[in-house]
Design a protein around this motif. Structure first.
Motif, short mmCIF file in Angstrom:
data_model
loop_
_atom_site.label_atom_id
_atom_site.label_comp_id
_atom_site.label_asym_id
_atom_site.label_seq_id
_atom_site.Cartn_x
_atom_site.Cartn_y
_atom_site.Cartn_z
N ASP A 77 55.49 147.68 27.35
CA ASP A 77 54.83 146.52 26.70
C ASP A 77 54.23 145.61 27.77
O ASP A 77 53.26 144.90 27.53
CB ASP A 77 55.86 145.71 25.90
N THR A 78 54.90 145.59 28.94
CA THR A 78 54.45 144.73 30.06
C THR A 78 54.66 145.49 31.36
O THR A 78 55.67 146.18 31.51
CB THR A 78 55.29 143.42 30.11
N VAL A 79 53.70 145.35 32.26
CA VAL A 79 53.85 145.88 33.62
C VAL A 79 54.08 144.70 34.57
O VAL A 79 53.38 143.68 34.47
CB VAL A 79 52.61 146.67 34.08
N VAL A 104 63.98 149.14 31.21
CA VAL A 104 63.24 148.91 32.46
C VAL A 104 63.05 150.22 33.20
O VAL A 104 64.01 150.98 33.40
CB VAL A 104 64.01 147.90 33.35
N SER A 105 61.80 150.49 33.58
CA SER A 105 61.50 151.64 34.45
C SER A 105 60.89 151.11 35.73
O SER A 105 59.92 150.35 35.69
CB SER A 105 60.48 152.56 33.77
N VAL A 106 61.50 151.48 36.85
CA VAL A 106 61.00 151.01 38.15
C VAL A 106 60.19 152.13 38.79
O VAL A 106 60.63 153.29 38.82
CB VAL A 106 62.19 150.63 39.07
N VAL A 107 59.01 151.79 39.27
CA VAL A 107 58.19 152.75 40.00
C VAL A 107 58.03 152.22 41.43
O VAL A 107 57.45 151.15 41.64
CB VAL A 107 56.79 152.88 39.37
N GLU A 161 59.27 135.89 27.90
CA GLU A 161 58.44 135.11 26.95
C GLU A 161 57.59 136.05 26.09
O GLU A 161 57.13 135.69 25.02
CB GLU A 161 57.49 134.18 27.72
N ARG A 162 57.36 137.27 26.60
CA ARG A 162 56.50 138.24 25.87
C ARG A 162 57.33 139.11 24.94
O ARG A 162 56.81 140.02 24.30
CB ARG A 162 55.76 139.11 26.89
N ASP A 163 58.67 138.88 24.95
CA ASP A 163 59.58 139.63 24.08
C ASP A 163 59.36 141.14 24.17
O ASP A 163 59.16 141.82 23.16
CB ASP A 163 59.37 139.16 22.62
N PRO A 164 59.41 141.68 25.40
CA PRO A 164 59.13 143.11 25.59
C PRO A 164 60.33 143.98 25.23
O PRO A 164 61.48 143.55 25.35
CB PRO A 164 58.86 143.21 27.09
N GLU A 165 60.05 145.21 24.81
CA GLU A 165 61.14 146.20 24.65
C GLU A 165 61.21 147.07 25.90
O GLU A 165 62.26 147.44 26.37
CB GLU A 165 60.87 147.07 23.42
N ARG A 166 60.00 147.39 26.42
CA ARG A 166 59.94 148.28 27.59
C ARG A 166 59.08 147.63 28.67
O ARG A 166 57.98 147.16 28.39
CB ARG A 166 59.30 149.63 27.19
N VAL A 167 59.61 147.60 29.89
CA VAL A 167 58.88 146.99 31.02
C VAL A 167 58.85 147.98 32.17
O VAL A 167 59.87 148.60 32.50
CB VAL A 167 59.54 145.66 31.47
N ALA A 168 57.67 148.13 32.77
CA ALA A 168 57.53 148.96 33.98
C ALA A 168 57.41 148.00 35.16
O ALA A 168 56.57 147.09 35.14
CB ALA A 168 56.28 149.83 33.88
N VAL A 169 58.25 148.19 36.17
CA VAL A 169 58.18 147.36 37.37
C VAL A 169 57.61 148.20 38.50
O VAL A 169 58.22 149.20 38.91
CB VAL A 169 59.59 146.84 37.78
N LEU A 170 56.42 147.83 38.99
CA LEU A 170 55.82 148.51 40.15
C LEU A 170 56.27 147.74 41.38
O LEU A 170 55.96 146.55 41.51
CB LEU A 170 54.30 148.50 40.04
N ASN A 223 71.59 151.10 34.12
CA ASN A 223 70.84 151.99 33.24
C ASN A 223 69.34 151.67 33.36
O ASN A 223 68.71 151.19 32.43
CB ASN A 223 71.32 151.76 31.78
N VAL A 224 68.83 151.89 34.60
CA VAL A 224 67.42 151.61 34.87
C VAL A 224 66.83 152.88 35.46
O VAL A 224 67.41 153.45 36.39
CB VAL A 224 67.29 150.44 35.89
N SER A 225 65.71 153.35 34.93
CA SER A 225 65.14 154.59 35.49
C SER A 225 64.27 154.23 36.69
O SER A 225 63.59 153.19 36.69
CB SER A 225 64.32 155.32 34.42
#
Ligand SMILES: NC(=O)C1=CN([C@@H]2O[C@H](COP(=O)(O)OP(=O)(O)OC[C@H]3O[C@@H](n4cnc5c(N)ncnc54)[C@H](O)[C@@H]3O)[C@@H](O)[C@H]2O)[C@H](O)CC1
Ligand SMILES: [K+]
Length: 238
Positions: free
Chosen positions: A129-131, A87-90, A54-63, A113-115
């Motif tokens: 853009d969103t965590v 998507v980047s996963v931490v 809904e936030r139309d993100p380009e980049r998302v970090a998943v903790l 293709n997820v870091s």
């Protein structure tokens, strides 16, 4: 069971549950009905991805933590990556420390293709853009410690809006207390039923359907009317 303090916009009253009551609901759903944790986790992740999209993100970090909460975040990451979100996963610990359904969710991401990182995450969060906060849900035991605590600190240091799964990491899902650091969420997606500890929180609150049948609630003594009509995720008012 704790009192009702939540409702949907159309006035459907929603009972709130403690962490122990939620654990019992999960147990009955698995043991009596045959729902698997992986199924419920997948529903959680898909609802969470819907809220983030809904936030139309380009980049998302998943903790992501190593429990059911982390598993929901990892599933969310897959659904986002499938829609070409970067998507980047931490992880708050080594992937080798994951097992069961969470490990299943993680292994799928490995081929995509997820870091994934367990090290420095400050750039990942500040450039997103969103965590997604899926570190700890209703399994909190005491004040957040170690790497999990560091990631909560880091998440709060960035200006990036954060969507928390089930409860903000660091919140006691039953009492609403914060024994230590607490994620400052922009939005919360809680699962199945709102947790009593969410009463005093002020972030926008949504409830996600993880497909638990009414008979489960009846077996644990909860009068339940589904708040989900044509949707799998509903806004909830306190
Ligand atoms: N029906 C449902 O609502 C479902 C919800 N799901 C999600 O699962 C979590 C509960 O999962 P659980 O494995 O019991 O616990 P958590 O993931 O919340 O956390 C456990 C994890 O966190 C670490 N931890 C706990 N306290 C601390 C601390 N003080 N410091 C650091 N780390 C801590 C510990 O390592 C634990 O392993 C629920 O919230 C939902 O998000 C299921 O996905 C499906 C059904
Ligand atoms: K969380």
């Amino acid at each position: 069971m704790e009192g009702t303090a939540f409702q949907t916009a159309d006035g459907t009253l929603i009972p709130a549950v403690t962490a122990d009551e939620m654990r019992e609901i999960d147990r009955v759903a698995v043991d009596d009905v045959g729902l698997t944790l992986l199924q419920m986790m997948e529903n959680a992740g898909r609802n969470l991805a819907g809220r983030v999209l809904e936030r139309d993100p380009e980049r998302v970090a998943v903790l992501a933590g190593n429990g059911g909460n982390g598993g929901g975040g990892l599933a969310c990451g897959r659904h986002l990556a499938n829609r070409d979100v970067s998507v980047s996963v931490v992880l708050d610990r080594s992937p080798d420390a994951l097992d069961g359904a969470v490990s299943t969710q993680y292994r799928i991401l490995e081929g995509m293709n997820v870091s994934v990182t367990t090290s420095d995450a400050s750039d990942v969060c500040s450039e997103a853009d969103t965590v997604v906060d899926s570190l700890i849900g209703y399994g909190l035991q005491g004040a957040p410690r170690g790497r999990t605590q560091d990631l909560i600190d880091l998440c709060n240091d960035t200006e990036t809006p954060t969507v928390s799964l089930d409860v903000p990491s660091g919140l006691d899902a039953t009492t609403g207390e914060r024994p230590g650091l607490l994620v400052e969420s922009d939005e919360i997606l809680t699962l199945a039923l709102p947790k009593t500890g969410l009463r005093e929180t002020e972030s926008r609150l949504y409830l996600g359907d993880v497909s638990i049948p009414r008979i489960v609630y009846e077996r644990v003594g909860i009068e339940y009317e589904t708040p989900f009509r044509e949707s799998y995720c509903v806004a909830v008012e306190r």
